[in-house]
Design a protein around this motif. Structure first.
Motif, mmCIF file in Angstrom:
data_model
loop_
_atom_site.group_PDB
_atom_site.id
_atom_site.type_symbol
_atom_site.label_atom_id
_atom_site.label_comp_id
_atom_site.label_asym_id
_atom_site.label_seq_id
_atom_site.Cartn_x
_atom_site.Cartn_y
_atom_site.Cartn_z
ATOM 1 N N ASP A 64 17.447 12.664 -4.937
ATOM 2 C CA ASP A 64 18.103 11.550 -4.573
ATOM 3 C C ASP A 64 17.311 10.148 -4.555
ATOM 4 O OD1 ASP A 64 20.666 12.901 -4.754
ATOM 5 O OD2 ASP A 64 20.489 13.382 -2.493
ATOM 6 N N GLU A 65 16.326 10.205 -4.090
ATOM 7 C CA GLU A 65 15.289 9.073 -3.786
ATOM 8 C C GLU A 65 14.873 8.599 -5.259
ATOM 9 O OE1 GLU A 65 12.960 9.600 0.183
ATOM 10 O OE2 GLU A 65 12.194 10.990 -1.597
ATOM 11 N N TYR A 100 15.964 5.226 -6.835
ATOM 12 C CA TYR A 100 15.064 4.167 -7.408
ATOM 13 C C TYR A 100 15.344 3.451 -8.852
ATOM 14 C CZ TYR A 100 10.575 2.450 -8.930
ATOM 15 O OH TYR A 100 9.452 1.440 -9.298
ATOM 16 N N ILE A 101 15.744 4.585 -9.647
ATOM 17 C CA ILE A 101 16.171 4.281 -11.114
ATOM 18 C C ILE A 101 17.283 3.332 -11.074
ATOM 19 C CG2 ILE A 101 16.762 5.099 -13.331
ATOM 20 C CD1 ILE A 101 14.855 7.740 -12.739
ATOM 21 N N GLY A 102 18.285 3.936 -10.280
ATOM 22 C CA GLY A 102 19.510 3.149 -10.213
ATOM 23 C C GLY A 102 19.400 1.776 -9.828
ATOM 24 N N GLY A 106 20.737 -2.948 -15.016
ATOM 25 C CA GLY A 106 21.276 -2.438 -16.453
ATOM 26 C C GLY A 106 21.119 -1.196 -16.560
ATOM 27 N N VAL A 107 20.910 -0.163 -15.489
ATOM 28 C CA VAL A 107 20.739 1.210 -15.866
ATOM 29 C C VAL A 107 22.122 1.864 -15.689
ATOM 30 C CG1 VAL A 107 19.951 3.376 -14.878
ATOM 31 C CG2 VAL A 107 18.568 1.414 -14.833
ATOM 32 N N THR A 141 4.068 10.176 -6.723
ATOM 33 C CA THR A 141 5.017 9.090 -6.637
ATOM 34 C C THR A 141 4.542 7.560 -7.292
ATOM 35 O OG1 THR A 141 6.162 9.936 -4.481
ATOM 36 C CG2 THR A 141 6.398 7.743 -4.905
ATOM 37 N N PRO A 142 3.450 7.129 -6.794
ATOM 38 C CA PRO A 142 3.174 5.589 -7.368
ATOM 39 C C PRO A 142 3.373 5.894 -8.897
ATOM 40 C CG PRO A 142 1.616 6.288 -5.555
ATOM 41 C CD PRO A 142 2.346 7.647 -5.719
ATOM 42 N N THR A 143 2.514 6.875 -9.518
ATOM 43 C CA THR A 143 2.614 6.895 -11.015
ATOM 44 C C THR A 143 4.114 6.992 -11.623
ATOM 45 O OG1 THR A 143 0.474 7.738 -10.931
ATOM 46 C CG2 THR A 143 1.672 8.138 -12.922
ATOM 47 N N VAL A 144 4.685 8.059 -10.947
ATOM 48 C CA VAL A 144 6.029 8.226 -11.474
ATOM 49 C C VAL A 144 6.848 6.884 -11.318
ATOM 50 C CG1 VAL A 144 8.722 9.032 -10.884
ATOM 51 C CG2 VAL A 144 6.388 10.441 -11.081
#
Length: 160
Positions: free
Chosen positions: A4-5, A9-11, A15-16, A135-138
């Motif tokens: 969910d996180e 983050y992506i959402g 424009g996603v 996490t930082p890389t992702v």
């Protein structure tokens, strides 16, 4: 980092469009519950590959990540060749299906960036259950993939 996180983050990127196949929507059953992320500010699914996906189960040709374990998922991200080379240590064209590879990394290992078990040759990397190490890389890879998808969308829109 929970599924969910990552979804949130992506959402939150501009424009996603998030596709989440469900029973009854015409999508193949195998895809139900997985997430597909596109840059589509108009809300129309583009005729391109998503820039990232989250898979929540094993697929018939992709069982090495062992996503059949409870609360296990894998985030998959499209990257450019130079990023793939930096992260994975080889060229995308040198990537072959997992069965033939001799990588030292078990594809089911959590919190490690790996070549996608099936789509590495197309420039995809993956992380099973991202955590503190990745996490930082992702986040950076997702921002970069989103930016490339946005640039592609804008080029196509201008050329119409």
């Amino acid at each position: 980092m929970s599924l969910d996180e990552i979804r949130s983050y992506i959402g939150d990127l501009d424009g996603v469009l998030t596709l989440e196949p469900q029973p009854g929507d015409g999508s193949p059953e195998i895809s139900w519950g997985d997430l597909f992320f596109y840059y589509a500010p108009d809300g129309v699914v583009p005729r391109t590959q998503p820039f990232a996906t989250i898979v929540t189960k094993d697929y018939p040709d992709d069982k090495g990540s062992r996503l059949d374990r409870p609360d296990t998922y894998r985030v998959n991200i499209a990257v450019v060749a130079s990023t793939f080379r930096t992260l994975i240590g080889r060229e995308t064209r040198e990537s072959v299906p997992r069965e033939s590879e001799t990588d030292d990394v078990d594809p089911s290992t959590a919190d490690v960036v790996i070549a996608h078990p099936v789509y590495a040759s197309a420039g995809w990397v993956s992380v099973v259950d991202p955590g503190t190490a990745t996490t930082p890389t992702v986040h950076e890879l997702l921002r970069s993939a989103h930016s490339r998808a946005r640039d592609t969308y804008e080029r196509r829109t201008r050329s119409k």
